[in-house]
Design an enzyme around this catalytic site. Structure first.
Site, mmCIF file in Angstrom:
data_model
loop_
_atom_site.group_PDB
_atom_site.id
_atom_site.type_symbol
_atom_site.label_atom_id
_atom_site.label_comp_id
_atom_site.label_asym_id
_atom_site.label_seq_id
_atom_site.Cartn_x
_atom_site.Cartn_y
_atom_site.Cartn_z
ATOM 1 N N ASP A 146 0.834 -1.196 0.000
ATOM 2 C CA ASP A 146 0.000 0.000 0.000
ATOM 3 C C ASP A 146 0.873 1.252 0.000
ATOM 4 O O ASP A 146 2.009 1.217 -0.489
ATOM 5 C CB ASP A 146 -0.928 -0.038 1.227
ATOM 6 C CG ASP A 146 -2.316 0.506 0.914
ATOM 7 O OD1 ASP A 146 -2.434 1.723 0.698
ATOM 8 O OD2 ASP A 146 -3.277 -0.292 0.888
ATOM 9 N N HIS A 179 -3.921 5.754 3.492
ATOM 10 C CA HIS A 179 -4.681 4.574 3.080
ATOM 11 C C HIS A 179 -4.078 3.299 3.646
ATOM 12 O O HIS A 179 -4.778 2.426 4.171
ATOM 13 C CB HIS A 179 -4.733 4.515 1.549
ATOM 14 C CG HIS A 179 -5.560 3.390 1.012
ATOM 15 N ND1 HIS A 179 -5.016 2.213 0.561
ATOM 16 C CD2 HIS A 179 -6.902 3.266 0.848
ATOM 17 C CE1 HIS A 179 -5.978 1.407 0.126
ATOM 18 N NE2 HIS A 179 -7.131 2.019 0.290
ATOM 19 N N SER A 331 -11.342 -1.910 -0.203
ATOM 20 C CA SER A 331 -10.027 -1.786 0.429
ATOM 21 C C SER A 331 -10.029 -2.365 1.833
ATOM 22 O O SER A 331 -8.980 -2.751 2.352
ATOM 23 C CB SER A 331 -9.611 -0.316 0.526
ATOM 24 O OG SER A 331 -8.948 0.118 -0.628
#
Length: 590
Positions: A146, A179, A331
């Site tokens: 990520d 994120h 996600s």
């Protein structure tokens, strides 16, 4: 707090992942389109293709290849002014390549005694508290591919292990976007620590692998590099919370590489609310998103490729900088599922990954149409049922060998030059690898279906030569195909005095970390042809294999040697007794 919204804007990535350990440097991007790198391809040659032939094939198009870690996948950069789409179209049809695809940019798949435990509806929905009585994930490492992870977060600091940054080639895996920290927390934030949130696998380890820029955009190439690196550094589970990963042959190849090391790869289905048309895959586990009513969320992708569903709306998790927030998107369905996989592996470390995967599917709550469907796959993940299924599973006792057969060339065919060899192999549990031998010498090893080889016939004498394929499964069962005898008919040159040594290259492994069964690949050439070349392969000075011709392959089981540094060396000698050698030092990790 409200959910973080889906990003409405796309951004241009102006730098790319750089070298790490055994990985080569990616240059700055050529002009990138909205979803791709204009002059960067991802290419996989057929197993056994001599390195010189592969690079010559690419040179015709102005391509420079760099190997991706210990895998057989290559990043190919094209010269300025060359059309990437045009070259990709031609290479994708080349008989000596398994595939060639343009590198593509991908976006993160988020729409945009723990104090927040009461708000974590998803944990109750998947019966995580009941699963925790049997397992909390201790001893299993989950790689988070990520934007990085905030390793100082009070709910994550105790979970962190070393990772790598493929964005700028450093050990700095701090989160450039936020994120990655949210995704990591959904999988394995520390549970029962009177702080913040609980997570599915609160005692699993987290390996941060940064693949993205500050806007959280990544590329197929950085994902594939990250998976290969994580597999070589001990991760058992990998999570990729990005749109479009299930559509990449390169990522499927890297995911299969991790599977060959005993791991599983979980990915997000994506958030476009459409069926992207991807075929079902056995390489990874794509996960769709559900809400609190066990319905597929409208923005979640669906289709034949979806393997499972998991909660993905208003998931409370960790924020970069130390806070917490509710996030939404596939996600988060993906790391929730990855956490369940870690629980299963921790409870039964003796079970092979293929068994863990099949039990994960069989234990899911069947929603929608009976059996697998396009909205929920095999169903919504159920942590308690999955861990119980693993706990009660009988010890692995796979005694059935795979089925294997050579499909081409046909018996009796007359061949010359480099010949393509196609092998069909299947197994009730899964094929681990297929080896192709000619006259008893292994010339190629392929661990990814379809099993496709390139055999340089100049490395054998003219006349009858016999091919056989051997397929292995994860339990070590092997099957040998029926022999196929062909007639080699290469042009014969008049011999003269030979004083030039052959050229030899150890294509794989490269310097760096290795684990499990490693494919050792040797490629050689000689000014008088490869037929007279003989090879001897050594590990730490002890001969482990020998062969002849342009290539040699050997499956090295690193579990039989101590952890740490080992030297591999090949000595190649031509018919006139001229010799050359090549060596590499690798580090075996457990």
């Amino acid at each position: 707090m409200t959910s973080v919204p889906h990003p409405g804007l796309r951004h241009t990535l102006t730098a790319v992942a750089l070298a790490a350990a055994a990985f080569t440097t990616l240059p700055a991007l050529a002009a990138a389109g909205e979803d791709g790198a204009a002059r960067r391809l991802l290419v996989m040659p057929r197993a056994g293709l001599p390195d010189a032939d592969f690079r010559a094939l690419l040179a015709v198009h102005g391509g420079q290849a760099r190997k991706m870690g210990q895998s057989s996948l290559y990043v190919v950069d094209l010269a300025a002014g060359v059309s990437g789409r045009s070259v990709q179209s031609r290479l994708a049809r080349h008989r000596l390549l398994k595939f060639a695809e343009l590198d593509r940019r991908i976006e993160p798949a988020y729409a945009a005694n723990d104090p927040y435990l009461g708000s974590e509806w998803h944990l109750t929905t998947i019966s995580a508290p009941a699963a925790w009585d049997l397992s909390q994930g201790a001893g299993v490492t989950i790689a988070i591919l990520d934007s990085g992870v905030d390793g100082t977060h009070p709910d994550l600091a105790a979970r962190m292990v070393a990772g790598w940054n493929f964005y700028d080639g450093s050990a700095d895996t701090s989160d450039a976007n936020g994120h990655g920290t949210a995704v990591a927390g959904a999988a394995a934030a520390t549970s029962d620590n009177a702080t913040g949130v609980a997570a599915v696998a609160g005692k699993a380890s987290l390996m941060p692998v940064r693949i993205a820029d500050a806007n959280a955009y990544a590329y197929w190439s950085t994902v594939a590099q990250g998976l290969t690196w994580a597999a070589d550094h001990g991760a058992r589970v990998a999570n990729v919370s990005y749109n479009g990963v299930a559509g990449s042959s390169s990522i499927a190849s890297a995911a299969n590489y991790m599977r060959s090391k005993g791991g599983l790869v979980v990915v997000a289905a994506g958030n476009d609310g459409t069926d992207p048309g991807y075929a079902a895959t056995t390489a990874m586990i794509p996960v769709a998103a559900t809400d609190g009513s066990d319905q597929r969320v409208g923005w979640s992708n669906y289709g034949a490729f979806v393997a499972l569903a998991a909660p993905g709306a208003n998931i409370w998790t960790t924020n970069r900088g130390g806070g917490y927030a509710a996030w939404s998107g596939t996600s988060f369905s993906s790391p929730i599922t990855a956490g369940v996989v870690a629980l299963m592996m921790a409870r039964r470390p003796d079970l092979p990954n293929t068994t863990i995967e099949s039990l994960l599917y069989a234990s899911a709550k069947d929603l929608g149409a009976a059996g697998r469907d396009s909205n929920f796959g095999w169903g919504r993940v159920d942590a308690a049922a999955a861990v119980n299924a693993a706990a009660n599973a009988a010890p692995a006792a796979d005694t059935t060998a795979p089925a294997v057969a050579i499909g081409a060339p046909a018996a009796g065919a007359s061949v010359s030059g480099t010949v393509t060899v196609d092998v069909a192999a299947s197994d009730a549990v899964g094929v681990a690898r297929v080896e192709l031998s000619v006259g008893g010498t292994t010339v190629g090893i392929d661990g990814v279906a379809p099993y496709a080889f390139a055999w340089d016939t100049t490395g054998v004498a003219n006349g009858s030569n016999t091919l056989q394929a051997v397929a292995y499964d994860a339990a070590g069962n092997r099957a040998v195909s029926s022999a196929v005898t062909v007639n080699v008919a290469n042009a014969v040159t008049t011999p003269v005095a030979d004083t030039t040594a052959p050229k030899v290259l150890l294509v794989n492994p490269v310097a760096g970390s290795v684990s499990g069964t490693v494919t050792v690949s040797v490629s050689a050439s000689d000014d008088r042809g490869a037929a007279g070349i003989k090879h001897k392969l050594y590990v730490d000075g002890s001969q482990v294999a020998s062969g002849s011709g342009a290539t040699l392959s050997y499956a090295w089981n690193t579990k039989r040697v101590r952890a740490g540094s080992h030297t591999l060396k090949v000595v190649s000698t031509d018919a006139a007794a001229n010799s050359a050698s090549a060596s590499v030092v690798v580090t075996v990790v457990r």
